[in-house]
Design an enzyme around this catalytic site. Structure first.
Site, PDB file in Angstrom:
ATOM      1  N   GLU A 138      -4.969  -4.779  10.730  1.00 30.49           N
ATOM      2  CA  GLU A 138      -3.955  -3.734  10.880  1.00 30.49           C
ATOM      3  C   GLU A 138      -4.182  -2.995  12.197  1.00 30.49           C
ATOM      4  O   GLU A 138      -4.975  -2.041  12.240  1.00 30.49           O
ATOM      5  CB  GLU A 138      -4.046  -2.730   9.724  1.00 30.49           C
ATOM      6  N   HIS A 145      -9.361   1.231   5.280  1.00 29.50           N
ATOM      7  CA  HIS A 145      -8.051   1.433   5.915  1.00 29.50           C
ATOM      8  C   HIS A 145      -8.219   2.402   7.086  1.00 29.50           C
ATOM      9  O   HIS A 145      -9.023   3.331   7.010  1.00 29.50           O
ATOM     10  CB  HIS A 145      -7.048   1.978   4.894  1.00 29.50           C
ATOM     11  N   ASN A 204       0.875  -1.178   0.000  1.00 28.90           N
ATOM     12  CA  ASN A 204       0.000   0.000   0.000  1.00 28.90           C
ATOM     13  C   ASN A 204       0.910   1.225   0.000  1.00 28.90           C
ATOM     14  O   ASN A 204       1.511   1.551   1.017  1.00 28.90           O
ATOM     15  CB  ASN A 204      -0.895  -0.026   1.245  1.00 28.90           C
ATOM     16  N   GLY A 224       3.114  -1.107   4.183  1.00 27.88           N
ATOM     17  CA  GLY A 224       3.144   0.311   3.852  1.00 27.88           C
ATOM     18  C   GLY A 224       4.552   0.747   3.492  1.00 27.88           C
ATOM     19  O   GLY A 224       5.036   0.500   2.377  1.00 27.88           O
ATOM     20  N   SER A 252       3.852  -1.982  10.174  1.00 27.43           N
ATOM     21  CA  SER A 252       5.308  -2.045  10.342  1.00 27.43           C
ATOM     22  C   SER A 252       5.918  -3.378   9.910  1.00 27.43           C
ATOM     23  O   SER A 252       6.900  -3.837  10.493  1.00 27.43           O
ATOM     24  CB  SER A 252       5.698  -1.719  11.795  1.00 27.43           C
ATOM     25  N   GLY A 299       2.967   2.414  10.738  1.00 28.98           N
ATOM     26  CA  GLY A 299       3.922   3.508  10.576  1.00 28.98           C
ATOM     27  C   GLY A 299       4.697   3.842  11.839  1.00 28.98           C
ATOM     28  O   GLY A 299       5.355   4.878  11.915  1.00 28.98           O
ATOM     29  N   LYS A 330       0.091   4.265  -0.288  1.00 29.77           N
ATOM     30  CA  LYS A 330      -0.531   5.476   0.272  1.00 29.77           C
ATOM     31  C   LYS A 330      -0.259   6.654  -0.676  1.00 29.77           C
ATOM     32  O   LYS A 330      -0.218   6.454  -1.886  1.00 29.77           O
ATOM     33  CB  LYS A 330      -0.030   5.710   1.701  1.00 29.77           C
ATOM     34  N   GLU A 347      -6.592   4.827   8.011  1.00 34.74           N
ATOM     35  CA  GLU A 347      -6.413   6.248   7.657  1.00 34.74           C
ATOM     36  C   GLU A 347      -7.681   6.813   7.027  1.00 34.74           C
ATOM     37  O   GLU A 347      -8.017   7.991   7.219  1.00 34.74           O
ATOM     38  CB  GLU A 347      -5.195   6.408   6.733  1.00 34.74           C
TER      39      GLU A 347
HETATM   40  P1  13P Z   1       3.363   0.541   7.532  1.00 35.48           P
HETATM   41  O1  13P Z   1       3.839  -0.748   6.932  1.00 35.48           O
HETATM   42  O2  13P Z   1       4.102   1.744   6.992  1.00 35.48           O
HETATM   43  O3  13P Z   1       3.310   0.476   9.026  1.00 35.48           O
HETATM   44  O4  13P Z   1       1.851   0.754   7.037  1.00 35.48           O
HETATM   45  C1  13P Z   1       0.968  -0.299   7.165  1.00 35.48           C
HETATM   46  C2  13P Z   1      -0.274   0.025   6.430  1.00 35.48           C
HETATM   47  O5  13P Z   1      -1.038   0.892   6.813  1.00 35.48           O
HETATM   48  C3  13P Z   1      -0.557  -0.742   5.206  1.00 35.48           C
HETATM   49  O6  13P Z   1      -1.858  -0.522   4.759  1.00 35.48           O
END
Ligand code: 13P
Length: 254
Positions: A168, A96, A10, A235, A214, A174, A12, A98
């Site tokens: 997640e 997601h 992803n 991510g 992560s 992140g 983003k 976010e």
């Molecule tokens: P990270 O791998 O950067 O922690 O993000 C995970 C994520 O939100 C994937 O959709």
């Protein structure tokens, strides 16, 4: 039950078009390093779906990071599952954290987005997960159950078979703090058990449950060794082609 592992990136809101195409070309050039039997998916910013689908014989499936609950109409700024379905886009990430947090997407809306995807032949990658406070208060199972009930449990078993789930935990996204493999396995087993009670064991055993938060090339092998972890939604580490390849390889035990 053998479920094909799925390693999904992803991106983003990252990468320029040039960087996105460099990544795609580089992944193609390293195709010999990619193991058989692991599905690779990339969810770039939607603007890059078209150039990325033009790559000849791509080693990756494409996903949108979001889609509208409507098919067409006066919805400025939106992209629909109907539009995605005309392209080589197989998946859309729905719900997601976010989107839930920054764009206030709630359960009812997300259920409609899931329906829109399935109506147009796009497989939803439906995200669930608790935040830190919920985990500390030991409400993580209740939170995830609520998200499943409101987002997915109106679906028939046949529809559910087309869904991919992603656990997640918000506190792991992140932050560099990944869930331990025990924490991931515990939640994934809980989710599968819950699915089984709604759509039956046979369907529940077919649904892939990805872990996200992560994930990197150093921790992916431990996570993939868990019996109910069927891949990852990556991510930050999916932005670097060599690290992404290492994660894909680890899904095949390499
Ligand atoms: P990270 O791998 O950067 O922690 O993000 C995970 C994520 O939100 C994937 O959709």
């Amino acid at each position: 039950m053998m479920r094909t592992k799925l390693v999904a990136g992803n991106w983003k809101m990252n990468k320029t078009l040039t960087e996105a195409m460099e990544f795609a070309v580089s992944l193609q050039e390293h195709r010999d390093e990619l193991p058989d039997g692991v599905e690779v998916m990339i969810a770039p910013p939607s603007l890059y779906l078209v150039p990325m689908e033009m790559v000849k014989d791509p080693v990756y499936e494409l996903a949108a990071q979001n889609c509208s609950q409507h098919s067409f109409g006066a919805f400025t700024g939106e992209i629909s599952a109907a539009m995605l379905s005309e392209m080589r886009v197989r998946y859309a990430i729905i719900g997601h954290s976010e989107r839930r947090q920054y764009f206030h997407e709630g359960d009812t809306l997300l259920a409609r987005k899931v329906d829109a995807c399935l109506l147009h032949g796009i497989k939803p990658v439906f995200c669930v997960g608790e935040n830190l406070e919920e985990r500390q208060e030991k409400r993580h199972f209740i939170t995830v159950l609520h998200q499943l009930e409101h987002g997915l449990y109106h679906l028939s078993p046949a529809q559910m078979a087309d869904v991919v789930l992603a656990y997640e935990p918000v506190w792991a996204i992140g932050t560099g703090v990944t869930a331990s493999s025990d924490q991931a396995q515990e939640m994934h087993a809980f989710v599968r058990q819950s699915l089984a009670s709604h759509v039956g064991e046979a369907t529940a055993n077919r649904v892939r449950i990805l872990y996200g938060g992560s994930v990197n090339a150093s921790n992916s092998a431990d996570l993939f060794a868990c019996p109910d972890v069927d891949g990852a939604l990556v991510g930050g580490a999916s932005l670097k082609v060599h690290e992404f390849i290492r994660i894909i390889r680890s899904a095949a035990g390499l």
